[in-house]
Write a protein that holds these residues in place. Structure first.
Motif, mmCIF file in Angstrom:
data_model
loop_
_atom_site.group_PDB
_atom_site.id
_atom_site.type_symbol
_atom_site.label_atom_id
_atom_site.label_comp_id
_atom_site.label_asym_id
_atom_site.label_seq_id
_atom_site.Cartn_x
_atom_site.Cartn_y
_atom_site.Cartn_z
ATOM 1 N N TYR A 49 0.832 -1.206 0.000
ATOM 2 C CA TYR A 49 0.000 0.000 0.000
ATOM 3 C C TYR A 49 0.867 1.257 0.000
ATOM 4 O O TYR A 49 0.594 2.209 -0.728
ATOM 5 C CB TYR A 49 -0.914 -0.025 1.227
ATOM 6 N N ARG A 50 1.907 1.255 0.801
ATOM 7 C CA ARG A 50 2.788 2.430 0.868
ATOM 8 C C ARG A 50 3.503 2.690 -0.458
ATOM 9 O O ARG A 50 3.832 3.826 -0.780
ATOM 10 C CB ARG A 50 3.806 2.269 1.993
ATOM 11 N N LEU A 51 3.745 1.624 -1.225
ATOM 12 C CA LEU A 51 4.367 1.785 -2.547
ATOM 13 C C LEU A 51 3.359 2.179 -3.621
ATOM 14 O O LEU A 51 3.749 2.526 -4.740
ATOM 15 C CB LEU A 51 5.053 0.477 -2.975
ATOM 16 N N ASP A 52 2.100 2.115 -3.312
ATOM 17 C CA ASP A 52 1.044 2.416 -4.278
ATOM 18 C C ASP A 52 0.934 3.933 -4.442
ATOM 19 O O ASP A 52 0.071 4.580 -3.863
ATOM 20 C CB ASP A 52 -0.281 1.814 -3.798
ATOM 21 N N GLN A 53 1.865 4.471 -5.229
ATOM 22 C CA GLN A 53 1.951 5.907 -5.436
ATOM 23 C C GLN A 53 2.147 6.207 -6.917
ATOM 24 O O GLN A 53 2.789 5.449 -7.640
ATOM 25 C CB GLN A 53 3.127 6.498 -4.654
ATOM 26 N N GLU A 54 1.612 7.341 -7.305
ATOM 27 C CA GLU A 54 1.690 7.770 -8.695
ATOM 28 C C GLU A 54 3.131 7.828 -9.204
ATOM 29 O O GLU A 54 3.417 7.438 -10.344
ATOM 30 C CB GLU A 54 1.026 9.139 -8.827
ATOM 31 N N LYS A 55 4.059 8.289 -8.363
ATOM 32 C CA LYS A 55 5.445 8.429 -8.819
ATOM 33 C C LYS A 55 6.052 7.080 -9.201
ATOM 34 O O LYS A 55 6.989 7.031 -10.001
ATOM 35 C CB LYS A 55 6.313 9.136 -7.774
ATOM 36 N N PHE A 56 5.532 5.994 -8.671
ATOM 37 C CA PHE A 56 6.005 4.654 -9.035
ATOM 38 C C PHE A 56 5.135 4.036 -10.136
ATOM 39 O O PHE A 56 5.635 3.397 -11.054
ATOM 40 C CB PHE A 56 6.004 3.717 -7.824
ATOM 41 N N PHE A 141 -3.921 -3.969 -0.942
ATOM 42 C CA PHE A 141 -2.694 -3.963 -1.736
ATOM 43 C C PHE A 141 -2.979 -3.755 -3.218
ATOM 44 O O PHE A 141 -2.067 -3.633 -4.023
ATOM 45 C CB PHE A 141 -1.862 -5.239 -1.524
ATOM 46 N N GLU A 142 -4.249 -3.662 -3.591
ATOM 47 C CA GLU A 142 -4.591 -3.475 -4.999
ATOM 48 C C GLU A 142 -4.066 -2.129 -5.502
ATOM 49 O O GLU A 142 -4.029 -1.141 -4.770
ATOM 50 C CB GLU A 142 -6.099 -3.564 -5.201
ATOM 51 N N SER A 143 -3.681 -2.106 -6.749
ATOM 52 C CA SER A 143 -3.160 -0.883 -7.356
ATOM 53 C C SER A 143 -4.202 0.221 -7.334
ATOM 54 O O SER A 143 -5.390 -0.032 -7.562
ATOM 55 C CB SER A 143 -2.727 -1.157 -8.799
ATOM 56 N N TYR A 144 -3.754 1.415 -7.042
ATOM 57 C CA TYR A 144 -4.536 2.644 -7.013
ATOM 58 C C TYR A 144 -5.480 2.736 -5.813
ATOM 59 O O TYR A 144 -6.397 3.549 -5.800
ATOM 60 C CB TYR A 144 -5.329 2.860 -8.318
ATOM 61 N N SER A 145 -5.265 1.939 -4.787
ATOM 62 C CA SER A 145 -6.126 2.006 -3.597
ATOM 63 C C SER A 145 -5.644 3.052 -2.595
ATOM 64 O O SER A 145 -6.422 3.496 -1.752
ATOM 65 C CB SER A 145 -6.230 0.639 -2.919
ATOM 66 N N ASN A 146 -4.376 3.449 -2.688
ATOM 67 C CA ASN A 146 -3.819 4.459 -1.785
ATOM 68 C C ASN A 146 -4.180 5.848 -2.318
ATOM 69 O O ASN A 146 -3.491 6.399 -3.175
ATOM 70 C CB ASN A 146 -2.302 4.296 -1.677
ATOM 71 N N LYS A 147 -5.271 6.391 -1.812
ATOM 72 C CA LYS A 147 -5.765 7.691 -2.314
ATOM 73 C C LYS A 147 -4.749 8.813 -2.097
ATOM 74 O O LYS A 147 -4.663 9.730 -2.905
ATOM 75 C CB LYS A 147 -7.099 8.051 -1.659
ATOM 76 N N ASP A 148 -3.972 8.737 -1.022
ATOM 77 C CA ASP A 148 -2.942 9.762 -0.795
ATOM 78 C C ASP A 148 -1.816 9.651 -1.812
ATOM 79 O O ASP A 148 -1.180 10.646 -2.157
ATOM 80 C CB ASP A 148 -2.364 9.648 0.626
ATOM 81 N N GLY A 149 -1.564 8.448 -2.288
ATOM 82 C CA GLY A 149 -0.504 8.233 -3.275
ATOM 83 C C GLY A 149 -0.917 8.598 -4.698
ATOM 84 O O GLY A 149 -0.068 8.755 -5.569
ATOM 85 N N TRP A 150 -2.228 8.683 -4.913
ATOM 86 C CA TRP A 150 -2.783 9.026 -6.219
ATOM 87 C C TRP A 150 -3.776 10.172 -6.057
ATOM 88 O O TRP A 150 -4.991 10.001 -6.249
ATOM 89 C CB TRP A 150 -3.488 7.811 -6.822
ATOM 90 N N PRO A 151 -3.301 11.357 -5.704
ATOM 91 C CA PRO A 151 -4.219 12.448 -5.371
ATOM 92 C C PRO A 151 -5.088 12.910 -6.552
ATOM 93 O O PRO A 151 -6.153 13.488 -6.330
ATOM 94 C CB PRO A 151 -3.290 13.576 -4.908
ATOM 95 N N ASP A 152 -4.685 12.652 -7.778
ATOM 96 C CA ASP A 152 -5.444 13.136 -8.935
ATOM 97 C C ASP A 152 -6.441 12.118 -9.476
ATOM 98 O O ASP A 152 -7.148 12.415 -10.445
ATOM 99 C CB ASP A 152 -4.492 13.579 -10.041
ATOM 100 N N LEU A 153 -6.493 10.923 -8.876
ATOM 101 C CA LEU A 153 -7.468 9.935 -9.322
ATOM 102 C C LEU A 153 -8.859 10.343 -8.838
ATOM 103 O O LEU A 153 -9.025 10.792 -7.714
ATOM 104 C CB LEU A 153 -7.146 8.551 -8.762
ATOM 105 N N PRO A 154 -9.866 10.161 -9.693
ATOM 106 C CA PRO A 154 -11.230 10.451 -9.218
ATOM 107 C C PRO A 154 -11.611 9.506 -8.088
ATOM 108 O O PRO A 154 -11.201 8.348 -8.072
ATOM 109 C CB PRO A 154 -12.109 10.209 -10.446
ATOM 110 N N ALA A 155 -12.394 10.008 -7.161
ATOM 111 C CA ALA A 155 -12.776 9.220 -5.975
ATOM 112 C C ALA A 155 -13.687 8.076 -6.292
ATOM 113 O O ALA A 155 -14.309 7.865 -7.206
ATOM 114 C CB ALA A 155 -13.439 10.121 -4.946
#
Length: 155
Positions: A49-56, A141-155
């Motif tokens: 989850y912690r690795l689930d970030q846009e930069k990665f 652990f699913e991709s794009y579940s970390n909302k803080d890591g993907w701030p521009d994804l629609p909710a």
């Protein structure tokens, strides 16, 4: 389970989440208590989850290109398996990528696939109890579940 215990168990993979190394880890983990198996699953989900970030997740696959020569993007599954490969590489690698995104990039290679690590907690639980486990963890652990890591994804 403490982070130290989790990383000590991950170290038994010798840096790679192969079928054989993950089977070995599941067997080692299955000899521990059910709370330890659950704790391992929780730590593993949190590490992913912690690795689930846009930069990665927006890094291209390093050894593939599209037909027109453009970089080939990671799919959600590839991104999940890549994050597993980073975790399997160990604590030092996992910690280092947060400070230098370029250290994550090599794990996007089609040669790096950490998928087998996903099944370790379930296999350990089954070996320990003789039953299948329909687990839920605090962190997805699913991709794009970390909302803080993907701030521009629609909710």
């Amino acid at each position: 389970m403490t982070w130290a215990d989790f990383w000590a168990l991950i170290a038994t993979l010798d840096g790679e989440a192969t079928l054989e190394s993950c089977q070995r880890l599941a067997e080692v983990l299955s000899r521990r208590s059910v709370p330890d198996i659950i704790g391992f699953a929780e730590r593993h989900a949190e590490a992913l989850y912690r690795l689930d970030q846009e930069k990665f997740g927006t890094l291209p696959v390093v050894d593939l290109t599209a037909r027109d020569g453009r970089p080939f993007p990671q799919s959600s599954d590839v991104f999940l398996y890549t994050r597993c490969a980073v975790v399997a590489a160990g604590q030092a690698v996992w910690e280092s990528v947060f400070f230098d995104v370029d250290k994550f990039a090599p794990y996007t290679s089609s040669e790096c696939d950490g998928e087998w690590l996903l099944y370790v907690p379930d296999k350990a639980y089954e070996l320990a109890t003789g039953r299948e486990w329909n687990r839920l963890t605090r962190y997805s652990f699913e991709s794009y579940s970390n909302k803080d890591g993907w701030p521009d994804l629609p909710a």
